[in-house]
Design a protein around this motif. Sequence first.
Motif, PDB file in Angstrom:
ATOM      1  N   ARG A 136     -25.269  46.805 -39.972  1.00  0.00           N
ATOM      2  CA  ARG A 136     -25.844  45.736 -40.858  1.00  0.00           C
ATOM      3  C   ARG A 136     -26.463  46.197 -42.229  1.00  0.00           C
ATOM      4  N   SER A 137     -27.025  47.166 -42.057  1.00  0.00           N
ATOM      5  CA  SER A 137     -27.746  47.740 -43.388  1.00  0.00           C
ATOM      6  C   SER A 137     -26.712  48.313 -44.134  1.00  0.00           C
TER       7      SER A 137
ATOM      8  N   PHE B 157     -26.189  42.705 -35.597  1.00  0.00           N
ATOM      9  CA  PHE B 157     -25.254  42.559 -36.642  1.00  0.00           C
ATOM     10  C   PHE B 157     -25.844  41.351 -37.467  1.00  0.00           C
TER      11      PHE B 157
ATOM     12  N   ARG C 227     -19.658  43.365 -42.593  1.00  0.00           N
ATOM     13  CA  ARG C 227     -20.456  43.435 -41.321  1.00  0.00           C
ATOM     14  C   ARG C 227     -19.996  42.252 -40.327  1.00  0.00           C
TER      15      ARG C 227
ATOM     16  N   GLU D 261     -27.434  47.422 -35.977  1.00  0.00           N
ATOM     17  CA  GLU D 261     -28.461  47.556 -36.971  1.00  0.00           C
ATOM     18  C   GLU D 261     -28.275  48.486 -37.752  1.00  0.00           C
TER      19      GLU D 261
ATOM     20  N   SER E  43     -21.706  42.429 -46.574  1.00  0.00           N
ATOM     21  CA  SER E  43     -21.862  41.367 -45.659  1.00  0.00           C
ATOM     22  C   SER E  43     -20.473  40.953 -45.099  1.00  0.00           C
TER      23      SER E  43
ATOM     24  N   ASP F 173     -28.803  40.073 -37.177  1.00  0.00           N
ATOM     25  CA  ASP F 173     -30.429  39.971 -37.282  1.00  0.00           C
ATOM     26  C   ASP F 173     -31.001  38.651 -36.728  1.00  0.00           C
TER      27      ASP F 173
ATOM     28  N   TRP G 275     -18.887  42.272 -36.472  1.00  0.00           N
ATOM     29  CA  TRP G 275     -19.547  41.731 -35.490  1.00  0.00           C
ATOM     30  C   TRP G 275     -18.422  40.902 -34.659  1.00  0.00           C
TER      31      TRP G 275
ATOM     32  N   GLU H 233     -36.781  45.092 -43.180  1.00  0.00           N
ATOM     33  CA  GLU H 233     -36.276  44.742 -42.021  1.00  0.00           C
ATOM     34  C   GLU H 233     -37.473  44.441 -40.829  1.00  0.00           C
TER      35      GLU H 233
END
Length: 530
Positions: free
Chosen positions: A138-139, A378, A146, A135, A143, A380, A150, A36
């Motif tokens: 997100r990880s 969220f 996430r 962040e 998906s 990136d 968001w 990342e």
Amino acid sequence: MTDSTVSRQENSPKRPNDSNGEFKRLLVPETSQPEEDELHESPPENQVLNVEEDRDKTYDSVPPFSWAKLWKFTGPGFLMSIAFLDPGNIEGDLQAGAVAGYSLLWLLLWATLMGLLMQLLSARIGVATGRHLAEICRSEYPSWARILLWFMAEVALIGADIQEVIGSAIALQILTRGFLPIWVGVIITSFDCFLISYLEKCGMRKLEGLFAVLIATMALSFAWMFNETKPSVEELFIGIIIPKLGSKTIREAVGVVGCVITPHNVFLHSALVQSRKTDPKEINRVQEALNYYTIESSAALFVSFMINLFVTAVFAKGFYGTKQADSIGLVNAGHYLQEKYGGGVFPILYIWGIGLLAAGQSSTITGTYAGQFIMEGFLDLQMEQWLSAFITRSFAIVPTMFVAIMFNTSEGSLDVLNEWLNILQSMQIPFAVIPLLTMVSNEHIMGLFKIGPSLEKLAWTVAVFVMMINGYLLLDFFMAEVEGFLVGFLVFAGVIGYISFIIYLVSYRSSQSSSWSSLEMSERVVSTET
């Protein structure tokens, strides 16, 4: 073995045949993520304040307390406290005072303490991991979850921003004696995104200095009103100390509690603490930072509590038990104050307008700031700060212009709009609080700074209580507003999807906890066998 290989092994589930030393790496918060970091640039140097005068010195325990160092850590908590002072909260305060008098001040105190707990957990995850909550989400989440988180955060932010921008526009209308219509005030307020970009380039301390001025303006304005109207000090202390709740004040009580946790503020505070340079691998330094942030955040929310108390007491003194109590709102509050207390050398109408403008401007700027972190964290996305601020502001300004024009027909219509916006933000609270509590209680993410069982139970109790309070508000609102089979069916379908996502987030937490507990047991077995 390369650093990249080590990082990938640390971020993947450990197998039973891994060495016990590998498992011990879980004790250190997970911060090294080269995959990342190749895409994620560090904040500019002028946005990160160095708080370590002796960076090369190693401590065997937490460094001793220093007033000079506390001053260096002072800033993020006061930016965070702005969310407790936005126009939506100010309106909740004045309505609580007008309808319930001093009787809900005890609830205001406890609600502020509950909000403080959540914000301290947000700061904890930011300091201990070196990453902010968006962040980490997100990880950690798949998906689809996430993206949905968001979207929910953006919806909550837009709802809050509309209230804040309209609050500023109302204040400008008051201060210009009605010359500026609300929609013009919205346009003027929208340019604060360029102000924040400029101040960011000048340095973090300049930005924090601006907020110090705005908070001081609010405090002085509302304290002046408190002194001018002279509320009963005896009744005020009774209201703070003795819990009292009547059937006629339940709605106002729900509003007081429902405003303490704002979704975007939970994400924001975990990012604001990144402005102080602290190495997450230095355990004693991290604990030191957490100690200072606890003091600073407590002081900031004490100031916000006093400002909210001033507003509640002023309207309790002036309008409790009057015919205006049930109709008072942000739009007409200034005029009611003027009729009640008159002009004088410094007319109370304009003092109110100055305080309201400071509340609106400070909260819109922090909203823009929070929007940048939420979008970049969220999704990136890495872009220029001015562009990020412009996009974030556009998300809110476009719908705000629409509602400012459509709802600027009467005082009542703007009050209805505010009620809808409160509902919108209340619906998003679980999607900030559940991820926060999930991550801050995960040893894989937090290492030694994972919260203990007692604090975890307390935090979940507060979170469930706040979500239940807001659930009551949602139910009461929809029961009153929803009519017709088709609308009812759509609302029902939406509620099913809403509850399903909450259940997924809670069950995801349970599954994560179970997997890491099984991992720890496997490592202990391997250690015993060897």
